[in-house]
Design a protein around this motif. Sequence first.
Motif, PDB file in Angstrom:
ATOM      1  N   LEU A  64      -2.109  -8.904  -1.837  1.00  0.00           N
ATOM      2  CA  LEU A  64      -1.647  -8.915  -0.470  1.00  0.00           C
ATOM      3  C   LEU A  64      -2.406  -9.951   0.349  1.00  0.00           C
ATOM      4  O   LEU A  64      -3.525 -10.331  -0.003  1.00  0.00           O
ATOM      5  N   LEU A  76       1.256  -8.264   7.451  1.00  0.00           N
ATOM      6  CA  LEU A  76       0.821  -8.038   6.068  1.00  0.00           C
ATOM      7  C   LEU A  76       1.916  -8.558   5.147  1.00  0.00           C
ATOM      8  O   LEU A  76       3.088  -8.220   5.326  1.00  0.00           O
ATOM      9  N   SER A  78       3.152 -10.095   1.046  1.00  0.00           N
ATOM     10  CA  SER A  78       2.956 -10.299  -0.378  1.00  0.00           C
ATOM     11  C   SER A  78       4.040 -11.228  -0.886  1.00  0.00           C
ATOM     12  O   SER A  78       5.188 -11.161  -0.431  1.00  0.00           O
ATOM     13  N   LEU A  81       5.618  -8.247  -5.103  1.00  0.00           N
ATOM     14  CA  LEU A  81       5.122  -6.882  -5.109  1.00  0.00           C
ATOM     15  C   LEU A  81       4.928  -6.346  -6.522  1.00  0.00           C
ATOM     16  O   LEU A  81       5.693  -6.661  -7.436  1.00  0.00           O
ATOM     17  N   ASP A  85       1.460  -1.509  -5.507  1.00  0.00           N
ATOM     18  CA  ASP A  85       1.429  -1.753  -4.059  1.00  0.00           C
ATOM     19  C   ASP A  85       2.092  -0.630  -3.262  1.00  0.00           C
ATOM     20  O   ASP A  85       2.010  -0.615  -2.034  1.00  0.00           O
ATOM     21  N   TYR A  89       1.218   2.288   4.534  1.00  0.00           N
ATOM     22  CA  TYR A  89       0.467   1.217   5.162  1.00  0.00           C
ATOM     23  C   TYR A  89       0.357   1.483   6.654  1.00  0.00           C
ATOM     24  O   TYR A  89       1.346   1.734   7.338  1.00  0.00           O
TER      25      TYR A  89
END
Lengths: 111, 111
Positions: A64, A76, A78, A81, A85, A89
């Motif tokens: 991330l 946030l 990525s 994934l 993950d 969050y």
Amino acid sequence: SQTIHQWPATLVQPVGSPLSLECTVEGTSNPNLYWYRQAAGRGLQLLFYSVGIGQISSEVPQNLSASRPQDRQFILSSKKLLLSDSGFYLCAWSVLRPEAFFGQGTRLTVV
Amino acid sequence: ELKVEQNPLFLSMQEGKNYTIYCNYSTTSDRLYWYRQDPGKSLESLFVLLSNGAVKQEGRLMASLDTKARLSTLHITAAVHDLSATYFCAVDMASNYQLIWGAGTKLIIKP
């Protein structure tokens, strides 16, 4: 008064897909911003924190990344994934001392 | 390295009973926070304890801080079902912008 907005609330993404979660704070200037992850039934893991625009500190090396393009915006991301993950969050903010105020969270399921 | 330990991690109790959750931490700090998390929800700030001997109360919950013993307690009086949640303590590092979190205590109160 200060408010924090985090979206989306839930997200189901396939493995290998990109991710972008956004968090914005209203009613305060120059907040400290945080991204946490919480695995099911577990405690909080600090992922990133930021004390200013463009300033990101990473606590856990992983898949991330985070960015802070504006004073009250924290993202946030990525590129790809992984199943690991998946989690809940949470974005949070603080000023002066680290008493954290949390957004409503994003539940991410990677399938 | 600062460590924060909560116990118990899981507590099932009957309505009307009293119980205490403990939060021990391993190094000097004079600020401690208690949060509540309902299932599937974000974290809500309950108490901020700012000095040795601080005591805060709201409803059936009372929190205290003993910085010399490096111990905080969250006492539940005459528990009711609505207090069922996971409770986290977090310690202010003072030297940076972070909180160090306990693992959480999952509290189930049975009618």
